[in-house]
Design a protein around this motif. Structure first.
Motif, PDB file in Angstrom:
ATOM      1  N   ILE A 180       0.590 -10.898  -0.533  1.00  0.00           N
ATOM      2  CA  ILE A 180       0.949 -11.241   0.842  1.00  0.00           C
ATOM      3  C   ILE A 180       2.383 -10.824   1.141  1.00  0.00           C
ATOM      4  O   ILE A 180       2.687 -10.310   2.230  1.00  0.00           O
ATOM      5  CB  ILE A 180       0.749 -12.757   1.071  1.00  0.00           C
ATOM      6  N   SER A 181       3.267 -11.012   0.163  1.00  0.00           N
ATOM      7  CA  SER A 181       4.671 -10.627   0.345  1.00  0.00           C
ATOM      8  C   SER A 181       4.801  -9.118   0.511  1.00  0.00           C
ATOM      9  O   SER A 181       5.606  -8.637   1.329  1.00  0.00           O
ATOM     10  CB  SER A 181       5.513 -11.093  -0.856  1.00  0.00           C
ATOM     11  N   GLY A 182       4.023  -8.350  -0.263  1.00  0.00           N
ATOM     12  CA  GLY A 182       4.072  -6.896  -0.174  1.00  0.00           C
ATOM     13  C   GLY A 182       3.669  -6.391   1.200  1.00  0.00           C
ATOM     14  O   GLY A 182       4.309  -5.498   1.762  1.00  0.00           O
ATOM     15  N   VAL A 183       2.611  -6.987   1.743  1.00  0.00           N
ATOM     16  CA  VAL A 183       2.169  -6.605   3.094  1.00  0.00           C
ATOM     17  C   VAL A 183       3.242  -6.965   4.118  1.00  0.00           C
ATOM     18  O   VAL A 183       3.534  -6.193   5.044  1.00  0.00           O
ATOM     19  CB  VAL A 183       0.835  -7.293   3.443  1.00  0.00           C
ATOM     20  N   ILE A 201       6.456  -7.145   3.651  1.00  0.00           N
ATOM     21  CA  ILE A 201       7.579  -6.200   3.518  1.00  0.00           C
ATOM     22  C   ILE A 201       7.224  -4.866   4.168  1.00  0.00           C
ATOM     23  O   ILE A 201       8.013  -4.300   4.937  1.00  0.00           O
ATOM     24  CB  ILE A 201       7.933  -5.989   2.033  1.00  0.00           C
ATOM     25  N   LEU A 202       6.034  -4.367   3.839  1.00  0.00           N
ATOM     26  CA  LEU A 202       5.622  -3.056   4.355  1.00  0.00           C
ATOM     27  C   LEU A 202       5.529  -3.050   5.876  1.00  0.00           C
ATOM     28  O   LEU A 202       6.077  -2.172   6.556  1.00  0.00           O
ATOM     29  CB  LEU A 202       4.276  -2.662   3.760  1.00  0.00           C
ATOM     30  N   VAL A 203       4.847  -4.040   6.414  1.00  0.00           N
ATOM     31  CA  VAL A 203       4.597  -4.080   7.852  1.00  0.00           C
ATOM     32  C   VAL A 203       5.817  -4.593   8.614  1.00  0.00           C
ATOM     33  O   VAL A 203       6.165  -4.088   9.683  1.00  0.00           O
ATOM     34  CB  VAL A 203       3.357  -4.944   8.155  1.00  0.00           C
ATOM     35  N   GLY A 204       6.482  -5.594   8.060  1.00  0.00           N
ATOM     36  CA  GLY A 204       7.592  -6.223   8.762  1.00  0.00           C
ATOM     37  C   GLY A 204       8.765  -5.302   9.031  1.00  0.00           C
ATOM     38  O   GLY A 204       9.486  -5.472  10.024  1.00  0.00           O
ATOM     39  N   GLY A 252       6.928  -2.276  -0.651  1.00  0.00           N
ATOM     40  CA  GLY A 252       5.691  -2.916  -0.209  1.00  0.00           C
ATOM     41  C   GLY A 252       4.488  -2.472  -1.001  1.00  0.00           C
ATOM     42  O   GLY A 252       3.669  -3.292  -1.441  1.00  0.00           O
ATOM     43  N   VAL A 253       4.363  -1.158  -1.221  1.00  0.00           N
ATOM     44  CA  VAL A 253       3.243  -0.624  -2.003  1.00  0.00           C
ATOM     45  C   VAL A 253       3.277  -1.175  -3.429  1.00  0.00           C
ATOM     46  O   VAL A 253       2.250  -1.637  -3.956  1.00  0.00           O
ATOM     47  CB  VAL A 253       3.281   0.921  -2.028  1.00  0.00           C
ATOM     48  N   ALA A 254       4.452  -1.132  -4.060  1.00  0.00           N
ATOM     49  CA  ALA A 254       4.578  -1.606  -5.445  1.00  0.00           C
ATOM     50  C   ALA A 254       4.228  -3.087  -5.556  1.00  0.00           C
ATOM     51  O   ALA A 254       3.532  -3.517  -6.492  1.00  0.00           O
ATOM     52  CB  ALA A 254       5.996  -1.352  -5.952  1.00  0.00           C
ATOM     53  N   THR A 255       4.686  -3.882  -4.601  1.00  0.00           N
ATOM     54  CA  THR A 255       4.428  -5.330  -4.641  1.00  0.00           C
ATOM     55  C   THR A 255       2.951  -5.636  -4.458  1.00  0.00           C
ATOM     56  O   THR A 255       2.389  -6.498  -5.154  1.00  0.00           O
ATOM     57  CB  THR A 255       5.257  -6.044  -3.556  1.00  0.00           C
TER      58      THR A 255
END
Length: 295
Positions: free
Chosen positions: A129-132, A134-137, A269-272
């Protein structure tokens, strides 16, 4: 893992990663409904030809209800939602949201089936959820009108895959090829009426036609054949490692052909998301430690 299986694994990841590129190319002209109806129809035709060559029976009368349920949650609805999202989101963001399917599957298991959750899985859920976020935010795409609705649509598509995963675990046992073939015909019938509610939006160029054919024949038909061969040779767990590779190729194809920017938030984001998904699925990198050359 045999060297031939490793080649199939990376080929499959590259093919499925490219599907978001083809969506971006064709969705503006065709619209989501026509694009995805074309995808599943051409996939069904391709798999029908393969079925004739391999003498694989579909047993439609016996399994038609199963094909429709599987087709709805594993193809028709998620494909349509991803196509809707592709009108706004980049291929990079789409591919990462797609990789959250195992995370949604785990959440469904916890909430609906009351499955016990380990600390490892819980950490994986938090990381995913955190990765998404980061990526989107931090992605400029959110500044576009309708961006949040597109994110919800793409996340909903991944959620559908989570539902499909639980359904197939508890459904009647049907051969993998028959599942792919039958569900594509069922998806074609489900999506066909939707075309009238979403007509073609623009000029149909040769590139658009090529993108639709690539989505149907390559990203659905050929991809399913590669996937089921991987399952047969290496088992389902090893085959599902493709989930972690798809975002890498999705980001790469988007950058290479659509000039999508790869920022720090994309990499982090991808890595997370990949690490979170690996923890949720219990993936161990030992599958790659011993690559054997067949022969």
């Amino acid at each position: 893992m045999q060297l031939s299986s490793l080649v199939r694994l990376f080929s499959l990841a590259a093919i499925w990663g490219s599907s978001f590129l083809f969506m971006r190319i064709a969705v503006e002209s065709l619209g989501p409904a026509a694009l995805m109806t074309g995808r599943v129809f051409f996939a069904a035709l391709f798999l029908a030809g393969v079925g004739v060559l391999l003498k694989q029976a579909l047993h439609w009368k016996e399994h038609w209800k199963h094909y429709f349920i599987l087709g709805f949650f594993n193809s028709a609805l998620p494909f349509l939602l991803f196509a809707i999202a592709a009108q706004t989101l980049t291929a990079s963001v789409l591919s990462v949201l797609n990789a959250t399917a195992p995370i949604w599957g785990a959440l469904i298991g916890i909430v609906w089936f009351r499955q016990k959750v380990s600390w490892t899985v819980l950490l994986g859920l938090i990381l995913g959820i955190s990765g998404v976020a980061i990526l989107v935010g931090f992605d400029p795409v959110l500044l576009q009108p309708g961006a949040m609705l597109a994110v919800v649509a793409a996340a909903g598509a991944a959620f559908c895959y989570g539902i499909a995963t639980h359904y197939t675990k508890n459904a009647k046992k049907v051969p993998g090829f028959a599942n792919a073939h039958g569900s594509m015909w069922a998806s074609s019938l489900i999506l066909a009426p939707v075309i009238f509610a979403s007509p073609v939006q623009g000029e149909i160029s040769l590139g658009v036609v090529g993108a639709v054919l690539a989505l149907g024949v390559l990203c659905s038909g050929v991809a399913y054949l590669l996937f089921f061969r991987l399952v047969e040779d290496e088992g389902a767990t090893s085959a599902l490692t493709v989930t972690f590779l798809i975002p890498v190729f999705g980001v790469f194809w988007g950058h290479l052909f659509l000039a999508e920017v790869i920022g720090w938030h994309t990499i982090v984001g991808v890595a997370t998301v990949i690490v979170g998904t690996a923890l949720v699925t219990g993936f161990k990198p030992s599958a790659f430690k011993r690559v054997k050359v067949a022969g």
